[in-house]
Design a protein around this motif. Sequence first.
Motif, mmCIF file in Angstrom:
data_model
loop_
_atom_site.group_PDB
_atom_site.id
_atom_site.type_symbol
_atom_site.label_atom_id
_atom_site.label_comp_id
_atom_site.label_asym_id
_atom_site.label_seq_id
_atom_site.Cartn_x
_atom_site.Cartn_y
_atom_site.Cartn_z
ATOM 1 N N LEU A 280 0.828 -1.211 0.000
ATOM 2 C CA LEU A 280 0.000 0.000 0.000
ATOM 3 C C LEU A 280 0.863 1.261 0.000
ATOM 4 O O LEU A 280 0.560 2.240 -0.690
ATOM 5 C CB LEU A 280 -0.919 0.006 1.227
ATOM 6 N N LEU A 281 1.948 1.233 0.782
ATOM 7 C CA LEU A 281 2.850 2.387 0.812
ATOM 8 C C LEU A 281 3.489 2.606 -0.555
ATOM 9 O O LEU A 281 3.574 3.747 -1.030
ATOM 10 C CB LEU A 281 3.946 2.179 1.865
ATOM 11 N N LEU A 282 3.936 1.533 -1.158
ATOM 12 C CA LEU A 282 4.548 1.656 -2.487
ATOM 13 C C LEU A 282 3.548 2.190 -3.503
ATOM 14 O O LEU A 282 3.878 3.072 -4.318
ATOM 15 C CB LEU A 282 5.084 0.294 -2.941
ATOM 16 N N LEU A 283 2.318 1.673 -3.452
ATOM 17 C CA LEU A 283 1.294 2.127 -4.391
ATOM 18 C C LEU A 283 0.995 3.610 -4.175
ATOM 19 O O LEU A 283 0.932 4.384 -5.143
ATOM 20 C CB LEU A 283 0.020 1.302 -4.212
ATOM 21 N N GLY A 284 0.808 4.016 -2.905
ATOM 22 C CA GLY A 284 0.545 5.415 -2.621
ATOM 23 C C GLY A 284 1.685 6.302 -3.059
ATOM 24 O O GLY A 284 1.472 7.377 -3.648
ATOM 25 N N GLY A 285 2.912 5.870 -2.798
ATOM 26 C CA GLY A 285 4.073 6.654 -3.207
ATOM 27 C C GLY A 285 4.185 6.772 -4.711
ATOM 28 O O GLY A 285 4.490 7.845 -5.245
ATOM 29 N N LEU A 286 3.934 5.679 -5.412
ATOM 30 C CA LEU A 286 4.014 5.704 -6.879
ATOM 31 C C LEU A 286 2.935 6.599 -7.484
ATOM 32 O O LEU A 286 3.172 7.263 -8.503
ATOM 33 C CB LEU A 286 3.898 4.285 -7.429
ATOM 34 N N VAL A 287 1.752 6.621 -6.871
ATOM 35 C CA VAL A 287 0.691 7.520 -7.343
ATOM 36 C C VAL A 287 1.146 8.968 -7.243
ATOM 37 O O VAL A 287 0.965 9.769 -8.170
ATOM 38 C CB VAL A 287 -0.615 7.309 -6.547
ATOM 39 N N VAL A 288 1.767 9.326 -6.112
ATOM 40 C CA VAL A 288 2.243 10.700 -5.924
ATOM 41 C C VAL A 288 3.362 11.015 -6.907
ATOM 42 O O VAL A 288 3.415 12.113 -7.472
ATOM 43 C CB VAL A 288 2.722 10.921 -4.475
ATOM 44 N N VAL A 289 4.273 10.063 -7.111
ATOM 45 C CA VAL A 289 5.352 10.278 -8.088
ATOM 46 C C VAL A 289 4.769 10.536 -9.464
ATOM 47 O O VAL A 289 5.198 11.451 -10.184
ATOM 48 C CB VAL A 289 6.296 9.058 -8.124
ATOM 49 N N TRP A 290 3.761 9.750 -9.845
ATOM 50 C CA TRP A 290 3.129 9.925 -11.161
ATOM 51 C C TRP A 290 2.448 11.281 -11.270
ATOM 52 O O TRP A 290 2.583 11.980 -12.282
ATOM 53 C CB TRP A 290 2.124 8.794 -11.395
ATOM 54 N N LEU A 291 1.702 11.659 -10.214
ATOM 55 C CA LEU A 291 1.015 12.946 -10.237
ATOM 56 C C LEU A 291 2.013 14.103 -10.301
ATOM 57 O O LEU A 291 1.822 15.071 -11.034
ATOM 58 C CB LEU A 291 0.131 13.093 -8.994
ATOM 59 N N GLY A 292 3.085 13.989 -9.503
ATOM 60 C CA GLY A 292 4.090 15.046 -9.505
ATOM 61 C C GLY A 292 4.827 15.126 -10.829
ATOM 62 O O GLY A 292 5.144 16.211 -11.313
ATOM 63 N N TRP A 293 5.087 13.987 -11.433
ATOM 64 C CA TRP A 293 5.801 13.950 -12.710
ATOM 65 C C TRP A 293 4.929 14.535 -13.827
ATOM 66 O O TRP A 293 5.409 15.267 -14.686
ATOM 67 C CB TRP A 293 6.162 12.499 -13.036
ATOM 68 N N ARG A 294 3.642 14.209 -13.757
ATOM 69 C CA ARG A 294 2.709 14.672 -14.795
ATOM 70 C C ARG A 294 2.365 16.137 -14.623
ATOM 71 O O ARG A 294 2.123 16.852 -15.594
ATOM 72 C CB ARG A 294 1.432 13.822 -14.733
ATOM 73 N N GLY A 295 2.344 16.591 -13.351
ATOM 74 C CA GLY A 295 1.977 17.983 -13.097
ATOM 75 C C GLY A 295 0.524 18.098 -12.696
ATOM 76 O O GLY A 295 -0.306 17.242 -13.020
#
Length: 308
Positions: A280-295
């Motif tokens: 769950l932590l990895l999934l949540g972190g990856l979601v934030v990375v994707w959102l931050g990368w996309r803008g």
Amino acid sequence: MNTTRRTGILLALATAAVSGVSVLVNSYGVKAFDDATVYTTAKNLVAAAVLLGVVGLGAGRRARLTPPRSGRQWLALALVGVVGGSVPFVLFFEGLSRASSPQAAFIHKTLVLWVALLALPLLKERLQWGHWVAIGLLVVGQVGLAGGLPADFGTAGVMILAATLLWSVEVVLAKWLLAGVSSWTVGVARMGLGSAVLVAWLAVRGEAGALGALSRVQLGWVLVTGALLACYVATWFAALARAQAVDVTAVLVLAAPVTAALSATVNGTALAPQASWLGLLLLGGLVVVWLGWRGTPRAAADAGPAGG
């Protein structure tokens, strides 16, 4: 700027990696000391010295100090030293000495929630629905790793929560400051001023002399953990200068899986019982990375960092 924001996300990932290593190393280092406050003061002094050394040696054009240009900036810089680099350390380690490690870890990892609540009105950061989903995953994952919500909050829990809230205030202050001063300025102020306050606190307790009486083993741990802390501070503020405070703080939670993997390797602890929560932590972190990368659509204009 997409490039600036993405650099910030990459730096946040580096910070999470450093933090994950530091948590494990600190778990050994602190055992060499009778007083956790003496330990954290000593390693914070080392971190401050390392940061000043990098700036003094001129390691790259970005590793430089930029003096504040207004009274408000000077005040904010001083507050970063107090509410980020000193008082919360005392509260956290004093609370940690009275609380269980899972309880302390859970309370501290709620940092992302408090930063989100502060960043919305004070920094005008815009969060998508995905941010709230990610924050929910990160909090639930931490609850699972801690074995459930703390049953008895008590004085120790209050102290750790107070430290976490102070660190969330520091994040907002630092993010505001980084629009006008370099990340190195904020980092040196945090560790330099913070260490001075910690030394003063030890003096009040009559324990300042312990800093000059470290054994060779203690000194070794202090040098290693202090160097790691310097790396953490340097990458953390550099990331915060380039990306949203919420994104950077959320990515930092990925330190937990790093620590768990290292602990399994070094100590032989089993990962299987924690696998779903770490997932769950990895999934949540990856979601934030994707959102931050996309803008973030309609986000406030990305101002480039003031000198890195």
